[in-house]
Design a protein around this motif. Structure first.
Motif, PDB file in Angstrom:
ATOM      1  N   TRP A   1      -5.832 -15.849 -47.811  1.00 27.28           N
ATOM      2  CA  TRP A   1      -6.697 -16.838 -48.447  1.00 27.28           C
ATOM      3  C   TRP A   1      -7.909 -17.147 -47.567  1.00 27.28           C
ATOM      4  N   ILE A   2      -7.691 -17.286 -46.266  1.00 30.86           N
ATOM      5  CA  ILE A   2      -8.786 -17.590 -45.340  1.00 30.86           C
ATOM      6  C   ILE A   2      -9.844 -16.484 -45.390  1.00 30.86           C
ATOM      7  N   SER A   3      -9.409 -15.229 -45.296  1.00 35.73           N
ATOM      8  CA  SER A   3     -10.341 -14.100 -45.277  1.00 35.73           C
ATOM      9  C   SER A   3     -11.097 -13.978 -46.593  1.00 35.73           C
ATOM     10  N   VAL A   4     -10.376 -14.071 -47.702  1.00 34.62           N
ATOM     11  CA  VAL A   4     -11.018 -13.953 -49.014  1.00 34.62           C
ATOM     12  C   VAL A   4     -11.998 -15.095 -49.239  1.00 34.62           C
ATOM     13  N   SER A   5     -11.589 -16.303 -48.872  1.00 33.65           N
ATOM     14  CA  SER A   5     -12.448 -17.469 -49.069  1.00 33.65           C
ATOM     15  C   SER A   5     -13.739 -17.355 -48.265  1.00 33.65           C
ATOM     16  N   ARG A   6     -13.626 -16.976 -47.012  1.00 34.17           N
ATOM     17  CA  ARG A   6     -14.820 -16.866 -46.169  1.00 34.17           C
ATOM     18  C   ARG A   6     -15.740 -15.752 -46.666  1.00 34.17           C
TER      19      ARG A   6
ATOM     20  N   SER B   1     -17.028 -27.563 -34.679  1.00 34.04           N
ATOM     21  CA  SER B   1     -16.181 -28.758 -34.576  1.00 34.04           C
ATOM     22  C   SER B   1     -15.071 -28.734 -35.624  1.00 34.04           C
ATOM     23  N   GLN B   2     -15.393 -28.272 -36.835  1.00 33.07           N
ATOM     24  CA  GLN B   2     -14.375 -28.197 -37.875  1.00 33.07           C
ATOM     25  C   GLN B   2     -13.359 -27.106 -37.566  1.00 33.07           C
ATOM     26  N   VAL B   3     -13.830 -25.981 -37.075  1.00 29.98           N
ATOM     27  CA  VAL B   3     -12.910 -24.894 -36.728  1.00 29.98           C
ATOM     28  C   VAL B   3     -11.920 -25.355 -35.669  1.00 29.98           C
TER      29      VAL B   3
ATOM     30  N   THR C   1     -24.720  -4.979 -38.498  1.00 32.54           N
ATOM     31  CA  THR C   1     -23.972  -4.715 -37.265  1.00 32.54           C
ATOM     32  C   THR C   1     -22.769  -3.829 -37.595  1.00 32.54           C
ATOM     33  N   HIS C   2     -21.858  -3.678 -36.650  1.00 32.52           N
ATOM     34  CA  HIS C   2     -20.660  -2.868 -36.892  1.00 32.52           C
ATOM     35  C   HIS C   2     -19.524  -3.395 -36.026  1.00 32.52           C
ATOM     36  N   LEU C   3     -18.343  -2.885 -36.224  1.00 29.60           N
ATOM     37  CA  LEU C   3     -17.185  -3.277 -35.433  1.00 29.60           C
ATOM     38  C   LEU C   3     -17.294  -2.657 -34.044  1.00 29.60           C
ATOM     39  N   THR C   4     -16.713  -3.313 -33.064  1.00 31.53           N
ATOM     40  CA  THR C   4     -16.792  -2.807 -31.688  1.00 31.53           C
ATOM     41  C   THR C   4     -15.438  -2.215 -31.272  1.00 31.53           C
ATOM     42  N   THR C   5     -14.572  -3.022 -30.681  1.00 27.08           N
ATOM     43  CA  THR C   5     -13.239  -2.544 -30.310  1.00 27.08           C
ATOM     44  C   THR C   5     -12.315  -2.598 -31.521  1.00 27.08           C
ATOM     45  N   LEU C   6     -11.141  -2.025 -31.389  1.00 29.15           N
ATOM     46  CA  LEU C   6     -10.181  -2.049 -32.490  1.00 29.15           C
ATOM     47  C   LEU C   6      -9.788  -3.474 -32.848  1.00 29.15           C
ATOM     48  N   ASP C   7      -9.741  -4.344 -31.825  1.00 24.57           N
ATOM     49  CA  ASP C   7      -9.353  -5.733 -32.066  1.00 24.57           C
ATOM     50  C   ASP C   7     -10.482  -6.572 -32.668  1.00 24.57           C
ATOM     51  N   SER C   8     -11.671  -6.007 -32.760  1.00 22.35           N
ATOM     52  CA  SER C   8     -12.813  -6.801 -33.214  1.00 22.35           C
ATOM     53  C   SER C   8     -12.669  -7.237 -34.665  1.00 22.35           C
ATOM     54  N   ILE C   9     -11.825  -6.568 -35.444  1.00 23.43           N
ATOM     55  CA  ILE C   9     -11.637  -6.985 -36.834  1.00 23.43           C
ATOM     56  C   ILE C   9     -11.058  -8.397 -36.908  1.00 23.43           C
ATOM     57  N   TYR C  10     -10.308  -8.787 -35.886  1.00 27.89           N
ATOM     58  CA  TYR C  10      -9.710 -10.132 -35.877  1.00 27.89           C
ATOM     59  C   TYR C  10     -10.685 -11.189 -35.364  1.00 27.89           C
ATOM     60  N   HIS C  11     -11.767 -10.740 -34.727  1.00 30.96           N
ATOM     61  CA  HIS C  11     -12.767 -11.670 -34.188  1.00 30.96           C
ATOM     62  C   HIS C  11     -13.903 -11.914 -35.172  1.00 30.96           C
ATOM     63  N   LEU C  12     -13.889 -11.215 -36.307  1.00 26.37           N
ATOM     64  CA  LEU C  12     -14.905 -11.454 -37.320  1.00 26.37           C
ATOM     65  C   LEU C  12     -14.697 -12.828 -37.956  1.00 26.37           C
ATOM     66  N   PRO C  13     -15.744 -13.416 -38.539  1.00 23.96           N
ATOM     67  CA  PRO C  13     -15.556 -14.672 -39.270  1.00 23.96           C
ATOM     68  C   PRO C  13     -14.519 -14.553 -40.379  1.00 23.96           C
TER      69      PRO C  13
ATOM     70  N   ALA D   1      -9.742 -17.340 -37.614  1.00 25.06           N
ATOM     71  CA  ALA D   1     -10.779 -18.356 -37.390  1.00 25.06           C
ATOM     72  C   ALA D   1     -10.845 -18.794 -35.935  1.00 25.06           C
ATOM     73  N   SER D   2      -9.692 -18.962 -35.290  1.00 22.75           N
ATOM     74  CA  SER D   2      -9.681 -19.440 -33.914  1.00 22.75           C
ATOM     75  C   SER D   2     -10.264 -18.407 -32.954  1.00 22.75           C
ATOM     76  N   LEU D   3     -10.076 -17.112 -33.239  1.00 18.01           N
ATOM     77  CA  LEU D   3     -10.643 -16.066 -32.394  1.00 18.01           C
ATOM     78  C   LEU D   3     -12.137 -15.905 -32.653  1.00 18.01           C
ATOM     79  N   ALA D   4     -12.527 -15.986 -33.921  1.00 20.28           N
ATOM     80  CA  ALA D   4     -13.937 -15.819 -34.270  1.00 20.28           C
ATOM     81  C   ALA D   4     -14.805 -16.910 -33.665  1.00 20.28           C
ATOM     82  N   SER D   5     -14.222 -18.067 -33.396  1.00 21.15           N
ATOM     83  CA  SER D   5     -14.997 -19.189 -32.874  1.00 21.15           C
ATOM     84  C   SER D   5     -15.147 -19.144 -31.357  1.00 21.15           C
ATOM     85  N   LYS D   6     -14.649 -18.085 -30.724  1.00 23.64           N
ATOM     86  CA  LYS D   6     -14.751 -17.950 -29.272  1.00 23.64           C
ATOM     87  C   LYS D   6     -15.299 -16.574 -28.922  1.00 23.64           C
ATOM     88  N   PRO D   7     -15.953 -16.432 -27.754  1.00 23.07           N
ATOM     89  CA  PRO D   7     -16.456 -15.112 -27.365  1.00 23.07           C
ATOM     90  C   PRO D   7     -15.343 -14.074 -27.374  1.00 23.07           C
ATOM     91  N   GLN D   8     -15.681 -12.893 -27.824  1.00 21.45           N
ATOM     92  CA  GLN D   8     -14.682 -11.837 -27.977  1.00 21.45           C
ATOM     93  C   GLN D   8     -14.134 -11.375 -26.633  1.00 21.45           C
TER      94      GLN D   8
END
Length: 616
Positions: free
Chosen positions: A62-67, A85-87, A297-309, A313-320
């Protein structure tokens, strides 16, 4: 937090941080022990842990589809953006699921007989569950919710939830601990009644939990999708189920639309918002946004898919950065790669607004390793498709991020200009601003810098600018110096050969031996001019991030970090496209073209972007 936090505001495992999930470890061990011994347990008991995991996956979908949908703009309800702040306030969205798991395990251990030999399906139990929810649960929730809007309870508890004007699925469970306990008590009514009357089943127990999650996420997703025809065919449905726009009005108007999932009590007690139908119809008619500026842009590391908006959400709100627990996601990670290769196309990841400009970030579903392997034909096809799509959507400027503008791939975007000469949209590679940021990061008193890495368009512009400041650019190898002189003969760049590593300012790009850092003197400042940051190997040295600036406060919907950059920092290549559109420069910046770096630097400052001077 609530404006005046009351008792039992904090969750009991808050001090544990991300290790809070370990509180389930005793139950998991007990489950495994029961499975490996002759000790008999009911199927319902063994399904508790899979149910918790399924609820987390369900919420994440739901989070991914909504965003994604709200970034596109189609059927979006509220236009205001999310902020960091909301994140941060909603990062504990899984606490509710964790608490449910503990309660179910405890109840099973204390009252095992009520779960004994529970059938998978029992019709009378499902009917009773529906009636109990529609009656006592919805009715009591309505009045509890109204009570929570009384000043005393609102300021101590419910204001925490209403701090989120723009909702997303995880907003649904962003509540203080005491408030969640009250909700769980209500939801327990149908469960315990059916269990004690021996009418419950596995389907009714877990189905009810799924229904609660589904409706909670639905009501907070900020895009409308209920077709109008559905309510035309079944008019009574408007009393039995709310829509995302119905509940969104509660977050913007506060004193209307109090229902849980069924608006019938709002209609009975006259608390339905007057604009409910209008908001619903307006949201349904809303088309996709037409961006003015697209950053590709494009994806970087394999884990970067989880850092996308669209990811966590908690990972995307912090530097990768690399996270050890993402290794447990490897089945999905490696499953994503072939799917992205076969079916993947560019997708919208993020939207922003700034000075009347609609901005979007589009992601090509390819990783850095694909670019480094030289898959030029397939990559250029994806980039070309994105350029044509941006052109058809009405974009004025498209900026090429990361390796989408690599010289070996497309000559800094020049390939597309030659292929599509009638292109109205301007293509920007951002090299001028990247060079300007690096030059302005070098202390004014500097007399020499040490250049390491591939000599490219950005480093050439930097060297040109430094020569005007009488700053020498030192090169380590003689053969490279000869090669560079042939490229910059007309530029009058001050290049000099050096045999040591004593320079205090290192300009580093791609293609250098990062182990050379160990030869640098203490206190050396490493300033990258490349798209990717160098590996930090020295604790006694300083590192700037890749060329970037801080976005103005008027830059809205900033709730995710751009790759490894800090919060609200944006890469030079992304900012360049925005400034290009704001200044209405009717030229491309690609190929060998490079702007006056002083001009684009001052233009960026004038529009509110600020230097990012902090070494990392």
């Amino acid at each position: 937090m609530a404006s005046q936090p009351g008792i039992l505001t904090d969750w009991p495992w808050k001090p544990l941080g991300s290790f809070k999930h370990m509180t389930l470890a005793p139950w998991v061990v007990h489950t495994i022990y029961s499975l490996t011994t002759s000790y008999e347990r009911d199927l319902v008991y063994y399904l508790i842990l899979p149910m918790l995991m399924a609820r987390i996956v369900h919420s994440q979908i739901w989070i991914s589809v909504s965003r994604h949908r709200t970034a596109q703009g189609k059927n979006r309800i509220v236009d205001r953006g999310l902020e960091f702040s909301q994140v941060d306030r909603e990062t504990n969205w899984d606490d509710n699921i964790l608490l449910t798991g503990h309660i179910m395990y405890i109840v099973y251990i204390i009252l095992p007989e009520i779960f004994h030999h529970l059938p998978l399906w029992r019709t009378e139990g499902v009917i009773l569950m529906v009636l109990l929810h529609a009656g006592p649960v919805e009715f009591l929730y309505y009045w509890l919710h109204k009570a929570l809007h009384h000043h005393f309870l609102y300021s101590r508890y419910h204001s925490h939830h209403h701090s989120s004007i723009v909702t997303q699925p995880i907003t649904a469970v962003a509540h203080p601990f005491a408030e969640v306990l009250a909700y769980i008590t209500l939801f327990a009514i149908p469960l315990f009644v059916t269990l004690f009357t021996k009418t419950a089943s596995g389907a009714s127990v877990y189905g009810y939990l799924f229904y609660i999650d589904f409706m909670n996420n639905l009501g907070h997703c900020n895009f409308e999708f209920f077709p109008k025809k559905l309510f035309s065919l079944f008019p009574f449905l408007k009393y039995l189920t709310y829509t995302p726009s119905f509940h969104s009005l509660h977050h913007t108007r506060f004193r209307t639309n109090y229902c849980l999932f069924m608006p019938i009590y709002d209609y009975i007690y006259g608390t339905v918002d007057e604009s409910t139908d209008e908001t619903y119809e307006t949201s349904l008619k809303r088309p996709n946004d037409s961006p003015n500026v697209v950053h590709l842009t494009h994806l970087t590391t394999l884990d970067s898919i989880y850092h996308l908006p669209l990811g966590f959400a908690s990972l995307a709100s912090k530097p990768q950065t690399s996270k050890w627990y993402l290794h447990f996601m490897w089945p999905f990670t490696f499953g994503f790669i072939p799917l992205a290769w076969i079916f993947g196309r560019t997708f919208v990841s993020e939207r922003n607004t700034f000075k009347k400009l609609n901005l979007q970030s589009w992601v090509i579903p390819r990783f850095t390793k694909h670019y480094l392997k030289g898959k030029s034909t397939s990559l250029n096809k994806l980039i070309e498709e994105a350029i044509l799509e941006a052109e058809s959507s009405g974009a004025k400027v498209l900026s090429l991020g990361l390796l989408n503008q690599e010289e070996e791939l497309n000559e800094y975007g020049q390939l597309y200009i030659h292929k599509f000469p009638e292109l109205k949209m301007k293509v920007v590679d951002g090299s001028s601003l990247a060079a300007a940021i690096v030059v302005n990061s070098i202390p004014k008193s500097t007399s020499q810098v040490f250049l390491r890495g591939n000599f490219n368009k950005v480093s050439l512009a930097i060297s040109n600018a430094l020569s005007k400041r009488n700053v020498q650019v030192a090169i380590l190898y003689k053969d490279k110096l000869t090669k560079l002189h042939s490229r910059v003969l007309k530029s009058k760049v001050s290049l000099t050969l050096t045999t040591n590593y004593d320079a205090k300012i290192w300009l580093v790009g791609d293609g250098w031996d990062e182990d050379e850092q160990m030869k640098a003197s203490k206190g050396t400042l490493f300033i990258p001019y490349s798209q990717f940051p160098p590996k930090k190997m020295r604790k006694d040295c300083f590192y700037h991030c890749t060329p970037a600036m801080m976005a103005p406060l008027s830059f809205t919907n900033a709730h995710a970090c751009e790759n490894w950059l800090p919060r609200r920092a944006m890469s030079a290549w992304r900012i360049a496209g925005i400034v290009h559109a704001l200044e209405e420069w009717n030229v491309h910046e690609c190929g060998s073209t490079i702007f006056n770096i002083n001009q684009i630097w001052h233009a960026s400052i004038r529009h509110g972007f600020q230097p990012l001077d902090i070494p990392f």
